[in-house]
Design a protein around this motif. Structure first.
Motif, mmCIF file in Angstrom:
data_model
loop_
_atom_site.group_PDB
_atom_site.id
_atom_site.type_symbol
_atom_site.label_atom_id
_atom_site.label_comp_id
_atom_site.label_asym_id
_atom_site.label_seq_id
_atom_site.Cartn_x
_atom_site.Cartn_y
_atom_site.Cartn_z
ATOM 1 N N MET A 25 0.813 -1.208 0.000
ATOM 2 C CA MET A 25 0.000 0.000 0.000
ATOM 3 C C MET A 25 0.850 1.263 0.000
ATOM 4 S SD MET A 25 -3.154 -0.158 2.577
ATOM 5 C CE MET A 25 -4.534 -1.130 2.207
ATOM 6 N N SER A 26 1.783 1.355 0.956
ATOM 7 C CA SER A 26 2.561 2.572 1.138
ATOM 8 C C SER A 26 3.931 2.422 0.501
ATOM 9 C CB SER A 26 2.715 2.856 2.635
ATOM 10 O OG SER A 26 3.613 3.915 2.839
ATOM 11 N N THR A 27 4.532 3.542 0.154
ATOM 12 C CA THR A 27 5.878 3.523 -0.394
ATOM 13 C C THR A 27 6.923 3.560 0.711
ATOM 14 O OG1 THR A 27 5.866 5.926 -0.579
ATOM 15 C CG2 THR A 27 5.159 4.664 -2.518
ATOM 16 N N HIS A 28 6.507 3.706 1.973
ATOM 17 C CA HIS A 28 7.431 3.754 3.103
ATOM 18 C C HIS A 28 7.695 2.348 3.618
ATOM 19 C CE1 HIS A 28 7.017 8.103 3.513
ATOM 20 N NE2 HIS A 28 5.736 7.927 3.292
ATOM 21 N N PRO A 29 8.965 1.902 3.577
ATOM 22 C CA PRO A 29 9.251 0.604 4.195
ATOM 23 C C PRO A 29 9.003 0.687 5.698
ATOM 24 C CG PRO A 29 11.134 1.418 2.898
ATOM 25 C CD PRO A 29 10.114 2.509 2.957
ATOM 26 N N PRO A 30 8.444 -0.354 6.307
ATOM 27 C CA PRO A 30 8.119 -0.324 7.727
ATOM 28 C C PRO A 30 9.297 0.058 8.614
ATOM 29 C CG PRO A 30 7.242 -2.306 6.714
ATOM 30 C CD PRO A 30 8.069 -1.613 5.689
ATOM 31 N N GLU A 31 10.521 -0.350 8.253
ATOM 32 C CA GLU A 31 11.656 -0.061 9.126
ATOM 33 C C GLU A 31 12.045 1.415 9.136
ATOM 34 O OE1 GLU A 31 12.924 -1.603 5.162
ATOM 35 O OE2 GLU A 31 11.834 -2.540 6.771
ATOM 36 N N THR A 32 11.584 2.211 8.176
ATOM 37 C CA THR A 32 11.927 3.634 8.164
ATOM 38 C C THR A 32 10.904 4.480 8.923
ATOM 39 O OG1 THR A 32 10.765 4.076 6.090
ATOM 40 C CG2 THR A 32 13.096 3.435 5.939
ATOM 41 N N LEU A 33 9.820 3.899 9.317
ATOM 42 C CA LEU A 33 8.768 4.635 10.009
ATOM 43 C C LEU A 33 8.887 4.406 11.516
ATOM 44 C CD1 LEU A 33 6.329 6.427 9.311
ATOM 45 C CD2 LEU A 33 4.927 4.377 9.352
ATOM 46 N N PRO A 34 9.325 5.423 12.272
ATOM 47 C CA PRO A 34 9.462 5.223 13.723
ATOM 48 C C PRO A 34 8.112 5.015 14.389
ATOM 49 C CG PRO A 34 9.840 7.523 13.157
ATOM 50 C CD PRO A 34 9.653 6.780 11.864
ATOM 51 N N GLN A 35 8.093 4.233 15.449
ATOM 52 C CA GLN A 35 6.866 3.967 16.208
ATOM 53 C C GLN A 35 6.553 5.094 17.187
ATOM 54 O OE1 GLN A 35 5.764 1.252 14.058
ATOM 55 N NE2 GLN A 35 4.622 1.148 15.925
ATOM 56 N N SER A 36 7.555 5.937 17.495
ATOM 57 C CA SER A 36 7.327 7.035 18.421
ATOM 58 C C SER A 36 8.213 8.218 18.047
ATOM 59 C CB SER A 36 7.596 6.595 19.854
ATOM 60 O OG SER A 36 8.949 6.260 20.017
ATOM 61 N N LEU A 37 7.785 9.402 18.482
ATOM 62 C CA LEU A 37 8.539 10.633 18.258
ATOM 63 C C LEU A 37 8.504 11.468 19.538
ATOM 64 C CD1 LEU A 37 7.197 11.759 14.731
ATOM 65 C CD2 LEU A 37 9.437 10.767 15.247
ATOM 66 N N GLY B 120 9.519 16.331 27.070
ATOM 67 C CA GLY B 120 9.431 15.013 27.693
ATOM 68 C C GLY B 120 8.211 14.189 27.329
ATOM 69 N N LEU B 121 7.390 14.663 26.397
ATOM 70 C CA LEU B 121 6.245 13.864 25.955
ATOM 71 C C LEU B 121 6.657 13.017 24.753
ATOM 72 C CD1 LEU B 121 3.513 16.634 26.152
ATOM 73 C CD2 LEU B 121 4.000 14.865 27.835
ATOM 74 N N THR B 122 5.875 11.999 24.459
ATOM 75 C CA THR B 122 6.159 11.124 23.326
ATOM 76 C C THR B 122 4.868 10.844 22.562
ATOM 77 O OG1 THR B 122 7.934 10.059 24.587
ATOM 78 C CG2 THR B 122 7.129 8.886 22.647
ATOM 79 N N ALA B 123 4.938 10.988 21.253
ATOM 80 C CA ALA B 123 3.826 10.563 20.391
ATOM 81 C C ALA B 123 4.116 9.124 19.979
ATOM 82 C CB ALA B 123 3.726 11.466 19.164
ATOM 83 N N ARG B 124 3.154 8.244 20.229
ATOM 84 C CA ARG B 124 3.302 6.833 19.873
ATOM 85 C C ARG B 124 2.126 6.432 18.992
ATOM 86 N NH1 ARG B 124 5.391 6.767 25.050
ATOM 87 N NH2 ARG B 124 7.447 5.779 25.190
ATOM 88 N N LEU B 125 2.406 5.522 18.071
ATOM 89 C CA LEU B 125 1.348 5.000 17.207
ATOM 90 C C LEU B 125 1.077 3.549 17.571
ATOM 91 C CD1 LEU B 125 2.502 6.569 13.833
ATOM 92 C CD2 LEU B 125 0.665 7.336 15.339
ATOM 93 N N HIS B 126 -0.228 3.207 17.603
ATOM 94 C CA HIS B 126 -0.666 1.859 17.974
ATOM 95 C C HIS B 126 -1.612 1.334 16.897
ATOM 96 C CE1 HIS B 126 0.965 2.524 21.995
ATOM 97 N NE2 HIS B 126 0.408 3.729 21.934
ATOM 98 N N TYR C 57 1.603 15.175 10.894
ATOM 99 C CA TYR C 57 0.579 14.765 9.936
ATOM 100 C C TYR C 57 1.155 13.736 8.957
ATOM 101 C CZ TYR C 57 -3.311 14.951 6.679
ATOM 102 O OH TYR C 57 -4.371 14.607 5.884
ATOM 103 N N GLY C 58 2.324 14.045 8.399
ATOM 104 C CA GLY C 58 2.950 13.124 7.447
ATOM 105 C C GLY C 58 3.299 11.788 8.062
ATOM 106 N N TRP C 59 3.754 11.810 9.303
ATOM 107 C CA TRP C 59 4.113 10.578 10.011
ATOM 108 C C TRP C 59 2.878 9.701 10.233
ATOM 109 C CZ3 TRP C 59 3.745 9.889 15.712
ATOM 110 C CH2 TRP C 59 4.418 8.746 16.169
ATOM 111 N N VAL C 60 1.805 10.299 10.727
ATOM 112 C CA VAL C 60 0.567 9.546 10.975
ATOM 113 C C VAL C 60 -0.024 9.062 9.655
ATOM 114 C CG1 VAL C 60 -1.773 9.645 11.913
ATOM 115 C CG2 VAL C 60 0.078 10.793 13.097
#
Length: 161
Positions: free
Chosen positions: A1-13, A64-70, A132-135
């Motif tokens: 679906m996406s052109t981004h390989p999974p390993e290049t997309l961080p799970q948190s920022l 000190g906050l973190t954005a995480r994707l689940h 926005y781009g990350w999500v």
């Protein structure tokens, strides 16, 4: 679906929140707090830092906050991205004097609403382009909205036979 390989997309920022303190016009509170935005990236200062003051308005940076994707929040992220004003949500506890202490950041409206139903203060903030781009990349990689199916119209004279 996406052109981004999974390993290049961080799970948190790492995230730092910007909160603003304004004089209150209410006789029951001395100040009114709002969130004005977030900054993506590590910050060297460990505690809240005064950024700016003018005309009784003070802006503070809370690192000190973190954005995480689940994965289980993908549908909420998808609807957030499609909203007229995509948002992030800063979750804070309030001290007795009304001063907020941010302790969580989420991109899920559903999660933010859960905190709001409890005793937390939730501040919506506009989603900066890098978040926005990350999500968006994460949603494209992990989510496909279900197509709605039309219900078949039934004849009112049909008795179910």
């Amino acid at each position: 679906m996406s052109t981004h390989p999974p390993e290049t997309l961080p799970q948190s920022l790492p995230i730092a929140a910007i909160l603003e303190k304004r004089p209150s016009i209410s006789r029951w509170a001395d100040a009114y707090w709002t969130a004005t935005g977030v900054i993506v990236g590590e910050r060297s200062e460990p505690n809240a830092t005064l950024l700016h003051t003018s005309n009784g308005i003070a802006q503070y940076l809370y690192p000190g906050l973190t954005a995480r994707l689940h994965l289980d929040e993908c549908e909420s992220y998808y609807h957030n991205l499609k909203a007229p004003y995509p948002s992030g949500y800063i979750v804070a506890s309030l001290a007795a004097d009304g001063t907020p202490t941010p302790y969580h950041f989420t991109l899920s409206f559903d999660e933010a609403n859960s905190y709001l139903q409890g005793s937390a203060q939730v501040y919506p903030v506009p989603l900066p382009p890098e978040l926005y781009g990350w999500v968006e990349a994460y949603v494209l990689e992990h989510y496909a909205p279900e197509l709605r199916k039309k219900r078949r119209l039934t004849d009112i004279n049909d008795k179910g036979h």
